[in-house]
Design an enzyme around this catalytic site. Structure first.
Site, PDB file in Angstrom:
ATOM      1  N   ASN A 155      12.726 -26.268  16.351  1.00 37.72           N
ATOM      2  CA  ASN A 155      12.340 -25.167  15.476  1.00 37.72           C
ATOM      3  C   ASN A 155      13.384 -24.845  14.416  1.00 37.72           C
ATOM      4  O   ASN A 155      13.061 -24.229  13.397  1.00 37.72           O
ATOM      5  CB  ASN A 155      12.051 -23.903  16.300  1.00 37.72           C
ATOM      6  CG  ASN A 155      13.221 -23.494  17.172  1.00 37.72           C
ATOM      7  OD1 ASN A 155      13.604 -24.235  18.086  1.00 37.72           O
ATOM      8  ND2 ASN A 155      13.783 -22.334  16.920  1.00 37.72           N
ATOM      9  N   GLN A 183       6.037 -26.250  17.152  1.00 38.24           N
ATOM     10  CA  GLN A 183       6.316 -26.588  15.755  1.00 38.24           C
ATOM     11  C   GLN A 183       5.642 -27.885  15.321  1.00 38.24           C
ATOM     12  O   GLN A 183       5.809 -28.314  14.174  1.00 38.24           O
ATOM     13  CB  GLN A 183       7.827 -26.687  15.531  1.00 38.24           C
ATOM     14  CG  GLN A 183       8.583 -25.395  15.743  1.00 38.24           C
ATOM     15  CD  GLN A 183       8.247 -24.316  14.732  1.00 38.24           C
ATOM     16  OE1 GLN A 183       7.635 -24.575  13.692  1.00 38.24           O
ATOM     17  NE2 GLN A 183       8.631 -23.077  15.019  1.00 38.24           N
ATOM     18  N   CYS A 329      21.619 -12.400  15.989  1.00 38.42           N
ATOM     19  CA  CYS A 329      22.351 -11.228  16.448  1.00 38.42           C
ATOM     20  C   CYS A 329      22.270 -11.156  17.968  1.00 38.42           C
ATOM     21  O   CYS A 329      21.199 -11.098  18.551  1.00 38.42           O
ATOM     22  CB  CYS A 329      21.771  -9.968  15.828  1.00 38.42           C
ATOM     23  SG  CYS A 329      22.739  -8.491  16.203  1.00 38.42           S
TER      24      CYS A 329
END
Length: 389
Positions: A155, A183, A329
């Site tokens: 991906n 994908q 993050c």
């Protein structure tokens, strides 16, 4: 004046086709009955589901009875992985790839924490798995539930794994193969390889369908047990009232994707990535991750020297260009992508990497316009970096 959006984040999600939206809205208005109910509206809803199942089955070259609908690629992968682990967990063995999406890596690692024997196949610098290493690992275990889980297309980099060869090795040693094809489905012809995969998982929103609906293609139902129980739906493998509007939308998207592939649409868009990467290469100081391996036309993951991905993404977003970073993050800190780190990409380059991903709706004009914005933004950030040295 508002800038037009140039959407180059199609590995994250794709724009639903107008026909998909129309089909979903029609189903919400007129096909909302429970498909398990024994009355005309219920029969109509059931018919809509089965028609869509046929369309999805054709896209992945399967009999409709081998398609199980779920809430998306993540649930499909969890059903595939946990549904195979029927023996006492300490008698189960799993081989996977350290570059997998979290939909696979998390349940695999969870199984390991519960006692399953988990090992990771090695790969080269472009992220392609080492088939010799896989064969060696397969040969060492001959009893208990045995599962290999390898994604078809990465991906983040678009690198394509040799699934046909992986499947043949698994079959020769008696292992079950799960392939996360999220994908790949609707973006490239799956060919004869798909019939060799025991469990194939995918999601509608990656090929211009709605979110919240995915599927699992099962080669042999006997290898799989249910994970979500409480109802007879989906042949007892996934209990709960079906998401009829989502299934209908997925069916329409599957029909359109199959027609596009039949028309060699995937060949016609190959030039998009080449056009984009040529322009990026002219900038200098760029690295195309996975460049040495076969890659899908949808994905270009590029590392920019002297650039932080977060700053570049924000600058691009302000100018209407949508993309994703090579960092995520975690725990309040920006960390480099585990895929790029696993491929041996240096930390600073990983932190300066951006994933640009295309769909069959992306146009050459959008590529040209995006390149101009990206080039100017990278030059500006590099000049700012130089001025602070």
């Amino acid at each position: 004046m508002t800038r037009p959006t140039i959407y180059l984040d199609s590995n994250a999600t794709t724009e639903p086709l107008q026909e998909v939206r129309d089909g979903i809205n029609s189903c919400l208005a007129d096909g909302w009955a429970n498909p398990s109910s024994i009355h005309r509206p219920g029969f109509s809803a059931r018919s809509s589901i089965e028609l869509a199942r046929g369309s999805v089955a054709r896209l992945v070259d399967a009999d409709p009875g081998r398609i199980v609908f779920t809430s998306g690629g993540t649930e499909s992968a969890n059903l595939a992985i946990n549904g195979v682990l029927s023996d006492p967990i300490n008698a189960c063995s799993i081989i996977s790839n350290p570059l997998e999406h979290g939909a696979v890596s998390v349940p695999v690692h969870d199984a390991g924490r519960r006692g399953a024997k988990v090992s990771m196949v090695s790969h080269d610098r472009d992220g392609q798995i080492d088939l010799s290493d896989l064969e060696d690992r397969l040969s060492k275990v001959s009893s208990g539930s045995r599962l290999v889980s390898i994604m078809w297309v990465n991906n983040e980099t678009g690198v394509i794994q040799p699934i046909g060869q992986v499947a043949r090795l698994c079959r020769s040693f008696g292992w079950i193969l799960h392939c996360d094809a999220t994908q790949a489905v609707g973006k490239l012809p799956l060919g004869d390889e798909v019939e060799q995969v025991d469990l194939l998982t995918f999601s509608a929103h990656k090929f211009h369908g709605p979110k919240g609906i995915g599927a699992l293609r099962i080669r042999d139902r006997s290898v799989l047990g249910p994970v979500v129980t409480g109802g007879p739906q989906e042949s007892g493998l996934r209990g709960g009232t079906e998401n009829t509007p989502g299934i209908v939308g997925m069916g329409i998207a599957a029909e359109r994707a199959a027609a596009w592939l039949d028309d060699d649409g995937h060949v016609k868009v190959e030039s998009l990535r080449a056009q984009f990467e040529q322009r990026m290469g002219d900038l200098g100081g760029v690295t195309i991750h996975g460049e040495g391996a076969p890659r899908l036309w949808t994905t270009s993951c590029i590392g920019f020297d002297q650039v932080e991905s977060e700053s570049l993404l924000m600058m691009l977003s302000e100018q209407g260009v949508c993309a994703s970073g090579g960092a995520a993050c975690a725990s309040g800190a920006l960390e480099p992508s585990h895929v790029l780190v696993g491929m041996g990409v240096p930390h600073d380059l990983a932190m300066g990497s951006i994933r640009f991903s295309f769909s069959r709706l992306t146009t050459p004009e959008q590529i040209d316009a995006a390149c101009e914005i990206i080039e100017a933004s990278v030059r500006r950030l590099r000049s700012m970096d130089s001025s602070t040295d």
